[in-house]
Design a protein around this motif. Structure first.
Motif, mmCIF file in Angstrom:
data_model
loop_
_atom_site.group_PDB
_atom_site.id
_atom_site.type_symbol
_atom_site.label_atom_id
_atom_site.label_comp_id
_atom_site.label_asym_id
_atom_site.label_seq_id
_atom_site.Cartn_x
_atom_site.Cartn_y
_atom_site.Cartn_z
ATOM 1 N N LYS B 66 0.315 -1.205 0.447
ATOM 2 C CA LYS B 66 0.160 -0.359 -0.037
ATOM 3 C C LYS B 66 1.095 1.268 0.056
ATOM 4 N N GLN B 69 2.124 1.307 -3.162
ATOM 5 C CA GLN B 69 1.153 2.247 -4.127
ATOM 6 C C GLN B 69 1.075 3.582 -4.408
ATOM 7 N N ASN B 72 3.260 6.000 -6.601
ATOM 8 C CA ASN B 72 3.740 5.100 -7.548
ATOM 9 C C ASN B 72 4.919 3.895 -7.908
#
Lengths: 402, 112
Positions: B66, B69, B72
């Protein structure tokens, strides 16, 4: 380091260390007060020390009672009303977390020994050498800080154990303990909690038209946050299950609801099945949990065919597959958590699926409670003296003669 | 639990070894957080030497996924041993985290 007398570890935070050290000087001779203030003026001005004064033991105890920021007592021995030794014997009752230093006549070894035995940290002799006094105070304060820190750590540890205790109680409180017998099937479930870790739960949900919901689950973590997540999972499951939905719809809904506000990325693996006594069929969906075992009356057993599905709470909008199987009379469905299959023995081997199947292979038909006990016995026997790392949960469903 | 890492042209390769369970999952998370830089474009967690991972350990992997993410960065696992792979398969996390047989294949997939 500057300290204050506070209950250490309150709110899980270290004792407040702002502000000067507060030292209570106890002496019936009035000339000590101006002398202390004069000779310690630098330390007072720099904010290191603050002095308060009392004339005897009684006054000192009153001050200690009222002023809970005193860190240290510096006391004469011979005083009217209450002497220094009597004061020392009372200090633990009113101010257990402070240090005391005694001022005694030079060579008065008898009183010095008595004072030390009563818990004085150190002593200085009269006439007071103020450099020696300063060093003695600093030594006492350094020791006091270390002692307070150790106390705070210990209290934090106790708080942590209390938290785990609360979590364990929450966990135990949600597990069903009664399994009312019904014609056509039997249910029994139990959990052996691990000493500290663990997040297993199971549930039996009575649905409409005599259908019955069976769930076994494992939350990813321990402690109060995990226990709260477990409570939420169980409540959401129950309310979703009551809404007449199929297992796949139930898991989809619970997953999405658990995902909201789940920044901690906690998750729960959950197997949910619904048995319909009118058809003898069991429909199930699986959210990342170990697939149950079905033991047949002929002594063979198989793992329930897999269905696609991820543990709940991690990713929204996930789909869960669903399957329906027919349960024959005498079949036993064994729901369990990985605490069963991943129990280790003293050689570090895992109990595993095969040993679980062997519990049922070629065995005479047992009732649900006896089957649960047989699983626990096999795991315990296998584990021997190896520590139990995880909760061990087993929920048994058995279709019986009507 | 032990981790080891090396960085090469924006690719961070972390090798995790031994066991991750609830007794050391928090340290595992802290070690991963310390190793990962916001400038890492690709992070690969090599689990070849990892013999066991509990659900608390899975949570750390999810938290790491997470975090990456959000910044990026690409993230993948590789070289999972039998028991560790099974844990990812049973939990279904192999559907949400990329898993490759080897470091080279993970790099090729993330950079290609």
């Amino acid at each position: 380091m500057i300290g204050r007398r506070r209950p250490p570890g309150r709110d899980g935070i270290m004792a407040d260390t702002s502000g000067p050290y507060r030292i209570l000087v106890v002496d019936d001779e009035p000339d000590l007060e101006p002398l202390v203030l004069q000779r310690m003026r630098r330390a007072i001005r720099s904010g290191r020390y603050q002095f308060v004064f009392a004339q005897n033991g009684v006054e000192a105890l009153e001050t200690l009672n009222q002023d809970d920021e005193i860190d240290m007592v510096l006391s004469d021995i011979n005083m009217p009303q209450m002497d220094g030794l009597a004061l020392l014997s009372h200090i633990p009752d009113v101010a257990p977390d402070i240090h005391a230093v005694i001022i005694s006549a030079y060579g008065d070894m008898k009183n010095i020994r008595s004072a030390m035995n009563l818990g004085a940290f150190d002593f200085v002799t009269k006439p007071v050498d103020f450099e020696d006094l300063r060093i003695t105070i600093e030594r006492a304060l350094t020791n006091l800080e270390a002692w307070r820190e150790a106390t705070a750590s210990r209290e934090r540890l106790v708080a942590l154990e209390n938290e785990l205790d609360v979590a364990n109680k929450m966990q135990q409180s949600i597990l069903p303990t009664e399994f009312p017998g019904q014609p056509g099937f039997q249910i029994y479930g139990s959990m052996i909690p691990a000493r500290v870790v663990g997040g297993d739960f199971f549930d039996v949900i009575y649905l409409d038209n005599g259908r019955i919901g069976l769930a076994v689950a494992d939350v990813s973590d321990k402690g109060v946050p995990a226990a709260l997540f477990m409570m939420a999972s169980r409540t959401l499951l129950k309310s979703a299950a009551m809404g007449l939905k199929s297992p796949r719809e139930v898991l989809t809904e619970v997953n999405d609801l658990l995902y909201d506000d789940n920044d901690a990325m906690m998750f729960v693996t959950l197997f949910y099945a619904v048995y319909d006594p009118t058809t003898g069929e069991m429909t199930y969906a699986n959210g990342g949990h170990n697939a149950p075992l079905i033991a047949h009356v002929d002594g063979t057993s198989t793992v329930l065919p897999g269905t696609n599905g991820i543990a709940l709470g991690v990713m929204p909008g996930m789909n869960y597959d669903e399957r329906t199987i027919s349960i024959s009379t005498g079949d036993t469905v064994v729901f369990y958590t990985d605490g069963v299959t991943e129990a280790v023995n003293e050689d570090g081997e895992e109990f595993g699926m095969e040993r679980l199947q062997q519990v049922f292979t070629g065995q005479p038909v047992r009732d649900a409670e006896a089957s649960t006990q047989a699983v626990f016995d096999a795991v315990n026997q296998f584990a021997g003296n190896a520590a139990q790392f995880d909760d061990i949960t087993c929920l048994i469903f058995r279709r019986s003669e009507t | 639990m032990a981790i080891d890492f090396q960085r090469n042209e924006g690719t961070l390769i972390i090798e995790a070894a031994e066991r991750v369970d609830s007794t050391n999952a928090q340290r595992f998370l802290e070690d991963l957080d310390a190793a990962i830089e916001p400038t890492d474009q690709v992070v690969i967690l090599d689990m070849e030497k990892l013999t066991y991972i509990s659900s608390a350990g899975l949570r750390v992997v999810l938290q790491t996924a997470k975090t990456l993410q959000r910044q990026n960065s690409g993230f993948a696992l590789c070289a999972l041993s039998g028991t560790v792979r099974e844990v990812f398969e049973i939990s279904g996390f192999d559907q949400v985290i990329a898993i490759h047989p080897s470091q080279d294949e993970a790099i090729a997939a993330l950079k290609g």
